[in-house]
Motif scaffolding. Sequence first.
Motif, PDB file in Angstrom:
ATOM      1  N   LYS A 136      -5.694   3.147  -0.402  1.00 47.27           N
ATOM      2  CA  LYS A 136      -4.897   1.920  -0.220  1.00 47.27           C
ATOM      3  C   LYS A 136      -5.309   0.854  -1.231  1.00 47.27           C
ATOM      4  O   LYS A 136      -4.468   0.145  -1.786  1.00 47.27           O
ATOM      5  CB  LYS A 136      -5.141   1.350   1.188  1.00 47.27           C
ATOM      6  N   GLN A 176      -3.784   1.706  -4.488  1.00 49.66           N
ATOM      7  CA  GLN A 176      -2.327   1.509  -4.479  1.00 49.66           C
ATOM      8  C   GLN A 176      -1.968   0.023  -4.588  1.00 49.66           C
ATOM      9  O   GLN A 176      -1.105  -0.368  -5.368  1.00 49.66           O
ATOM     10  CB  GLN A 176      -1.718   2.111  -3.199  1.00 49.66           C
ATOM     11  N   ILE A 177      -2.661  -0.818  -3.813  1.00 48.17           N
ATOM     12  CA  ILE A 177      -2.315  -2.258  -3.822  1.00 48.17           C
ATOM     13  C   ILE A 177      -2.841  -2.937  -5.089  1.00 48.17           C
ATOM     14  O   ILE A 177      -2.089  -3.589  -5.820  1.00 48.17           O
ATOM     15  CB  ILE A 177      -2.901  -2.979  -2.579  1.00 48.17           C
ATOM     16  N   SER A 195       0.845  -1.205   0.000  1.00 49.70           N
ATOM     17  CA  SER A 195       0.000   0.000   0.000  1.00 49.70           C
ATOM     18  C   SER A 195       0.878   1.251   0.000  1.00 49.70           C
ATOM     19  O   SER A 195       0.365   2.371  -0.047  1.00 49.70           O
ATOM     20  CB  SER A 195      -0.939   0.022   1.210  1.00 49.70           C
TER      21      SER A 195
END
Length: 271
Positions: free
Chosen positions: A113, A116-117, A69
């Motif tokens: 998050k 992002q991941i 993340s």
Amino acid sequence: MQTKQRSKGMWAVITGASSGIGESMARELGSQGVNLLLVARRLDRLKALGAELKEKHQIEYQAIDADLSLPHEAKRVFERATENGRHVQVLINNAGIGVYGPFQHYPVEEYLKIIQINVTSLMELTYHFVGHMQKHGKVSYIGNVGSVASYLSVPYFSVYGASKHFVKEFSESLNYDLKKSNISVTLIAPGGTYSEFTERSGQTLKKSAHASMMTSQAVAQIGLEGLFKRRRAVVPGWTNCVAVNFPRFLPAKWMLALNHLVMQKAVDYKK
Ligand SMILES: NC(=O)c1ccc[n+]([C@@H]2O[C@H](COP(=O)([O-])OP(=O)(O)OC[C@H]3O[C@@H](n4cnc5c(N)ncnc54)[C@H](OP(=O)(O)O)[C@@H]3O)[C@@H](O)[C@H]2O)c1
């Protein structure tokens, strides 16, 4: 059997290998004699899994703790995985998170998050490993774990679903781009699977949900079979295959209402 002989001795990177589908993929690849680079935040779990599979199947492993993340972690994972001239031939981008419920129910940081991941780190890892695989030139496989939600628009899962749409479009386009190369890219799109994901995404399963849930072992086996056959996309389980084909036949607004209804019958979100 043929696949097992072909993959023996390769190195594979699996993100999100500390539980669920990623752990099952590690177990399956380990049993095929594939050496493992296990990536997640819970290092203790990765080390225990690696040691167990090394003992059982005489493979090599390395545990890499990384928080995907965070920006730049993907580059660090790539550098650790390929250090000392190691040639990686399998990349499984499996780490993924989601949250289920009304959009305003969660802080925006949760959504950042997820992106992002599920999107940024997945794309960045793919970028670095495609370059690496092109350079070493050996037959190589990339598996990107999407979801049935890669094909459907699911209310209460808007950001997660959109991130998984990215995984599908990105993987399928790249599969075509790399068609004549040594690298294949496969979208693996599971439906409801027993893992820590349910709890972590704020879902509580209702009775009817269990009818179509699969085990992470079954998803891993079917996904890896498709990966080694260099398939463009794999949707494990016949109910999931039916689900992903529905949008072809229904207008979008009916589809959204139907998906919302089906999800509400199957799961609740934590208030
Ligand atoms: N279960 C389902 O119903 C279902 C359905 C469709 C698709 N999928 C997809 O399948 C994939 C695997 O999920 P799962 O069901 O196996 O869930 P899971 O048991 O929760 O596993 C998720 C994995 O991702 C890792 N992870 C989470 N946050 C991370 C972070 N910040 N940095 C690095 N790793 C992180 C976790 O490890 P750590 O916590 O140790 O970091 C864990 O190993 C996901 O992409 C998910 O979207 C799941």
